[in-house]
Design a protein around this motif. Structure first.
Motif, PDB file in Angstrom:
ATOM      1  N   GLY A 139       0.801  -1.219   0.000  1.00 57.32           N
ATOM      2  CA  GLY A 139       0.000   0.000   0.000  1.00 57.32           C
ATOM      3  C   GLY A 139       0.830   1.264   0.000  1.00 57.32           C
ATOM      4  O   GLY A 139       0.487   2.246  -0.671  1.00 57.32           O
ATOM      5  N   HIS A 169       2.203   6.379   4.126  1.00 57.92           N
ATOM      6  CA  HIS A 169       1.108   7.125   3.500  1.00 57.92           C
ATOM      7  C   HIS A 169      -0.186   6.823   4.240  1.00 57.92           C
ATOM      8  O   HIS A 169      -0.455   5.669   4.582  1.00 57.92           O
ATOM      9  N   TRP A 172      -3.146   6.559   3.272  1.00 56.29           N
ATOM     10  CA  TRP A 172      -3.999   5.572   2.609  1.00 56.29           C
ATOM     11  C   TRP A 172      -3.262   4.255   2.368  1.00 56.29           C
ATOM     12  O   TRP A 172      -3.853   3.292   1.869  1.00 56.29           O
ATOM     13  N   GLY A 173      -1.976   4.229   2.656  1.00 58.31           N
ATOM     14  CA  GLY A 173      -1.176   3.070   2.307  1.00 58.31           C
ATOM     15  C   GLY A 173      -1.667   1.770   2.928  1.00 58.31           C
ATOM     16  O   GLY A 173      -1.905   0.782   2.232  1.00 58.31           O
ATOM     17  N   VAL A 183      -5.197   0.647   1.704  1.00 58.75           N
ATOM     18  CA  VAL A 183      -5.124   0.186   0.310  1.00 58.75           C
ATOM     19  C   VAL A 183      -4.430  -1.174   0.238  1.00 58.75           C
ATOM     20  O   VAL A 183      -4.883  -2.088  -0.458  1.00 58.75           O
ATOM     21  N   ALA A 189      -0.275   3.583  -2.953  1.00 60.32           N
ATOM     22  CA  ALA A 189      -0.869   4.854  -2.550  1.00 60.32           C
ATOM     23  C   ALA A 189      -0.022   6.040  -2.969  1.00 60.32           C
ATOM     24  O   ALA A 189      -0.518   7.170  -3.006  1.00 60.32           O
TER      25      ALA A 189
END
Length: 314
Positions: free
Chosen positions: A255, A259, A261-262, A265, A304
């Motif tokens: 991901g 990050h 969103w890492g 995701v 991400a």
């Protein structure tokens, strides 16, 4: 750490996740409500690990141990007659945080590969300790005697109620992880990650800051483990095994380490592909292995980070 701003994206994702328990059963896909719930629970542990690795430079190869501590705290309380989830969940957070504090107090006196190995050693010690607990099923695991109560006549056997609880926990942890890099604590931790010697020279309490981060991440992982136990109604020592810790690292790397969103995701992609591949072939490990190799070569900062990379290049 990513600095991209997507003010509406978190709210859109939250609205989408909140709508799934109503939409999926209508489409005949009710099974996937539980699957999405599991994704969010695993994402809790992955977000806390991503914070440690990306925010503080602490590569922990034993994070699943804290997940297991949270799960077995629920087991111990259920075995002792406690039925309320509102007692189990805070207890799991506190116990996992305390265990993480003790392990971190020793582990953080080392660095580099020694830190990785000592966290692995502690995790394996906890694994074998749980295996030896015959009262809680030992190697065979433990089935919770009954669903935990949530109040108002609801229990964790109610899929929608548990889904709402998990979604609220995931949203709160995501908001915390998104906020921390902008806070003084997160900035100090990033400074320690980049140059620990300089931060010490500037007078920052490096060891204490890292210990607080380590304990906090362990507490969140404990929450993840407690929710897993309440969802499955079953706990086994395999939750603490080092391979589960390695899998969390893989999902975070796929991901994008650090990050915001890492971790979500990486967890969503990895577990979704795993679910799909299992329905197609018994050799589902191969495609996932190839995915990891592809990410390492084509998106070394994680999926991400791809959009950020394009913006920087433009």
């Amino acid at each position: 750490m990513s600095t991209m701003k997507h003010p509406l994206l978190p709210w859109l994702v939250l609205a989408l996740l909140a709508s799934l328990p109503f939409v999926l059963p209508v489409l005949g896909l009710g099974y996937y409500v539980g699957f999405v719930r599991r994704l969010m629970i695993v994402a809790l542990a992955a977000m806390s690990l991503s914070f440690l690795i990306g925010g503080g430079g602490m590569v922990v190869l034993g994070h699943a141990a804290f997940v297991g501590v949270g799960a077995y705290t629920v087991v111990a309380l259920a075995d002792g007659g406690v039925a309320s989830a509102w007692v189990m969940l805070p207890a799991a957070i506190v116990v996992a945080g305390l265990v993480a504090t003790l392990i971190g107090a020793v582990s953080l006196r080392t660095k580099g590969v020694y830190f990785i190995m000592i966290t692995l050693a502690f995790a394996q010690m906890l694994y074998y300790a749980v295996v030896s607990l015959r009262r809680y099923g030992g190697d065979d695991g433990y089935t919770l005697p009954m669903p935990a109560t949530l109040g108002q006549g609801l229990t964790t056997a109610s899929g929608d109620a548990l889904y709402a609880l998990v979604l609220a926990a995931a949203a709160a942890v995501y908001a915390l992880m998104a906020r921390l890099p902008q806070a003084r604590f997160g900035a100090a931790l990033a400074g320690i990650r980049d140059n620990e010697t300089r931060m010490q020279a500037l007078g920052y309490p490096v060891y204490r800051l890292k210990l607080v981060a380590f304990a906090g991440a362990g507490a969140i992982a404990g929450l993840s483990g407690a929710l897993l136990a309440l969802q499955d109604g079953f706990v086994s020592p395999s939750m603490l095994h080092w391979t589960q810790s390695a899998l969390l690292i893989v999902m975070v790397v796929v991901g994008g380490v650090g990050h915001r969103w890492g971790a979500p995701v990486g967890v969503a992609l990895w577990l979704t592909l795993q679910e799909l591949m299992r329905q197609v072939t018994d050799y589902w490990h191969w495609p996932l292995g190839l995915l990891l190799v592809a990410v390492v070569f084509l998106a070394p900062r994680g999926l991400a980070a791809l959009r950020l990379g394009r913006r920087v290049a433009a």
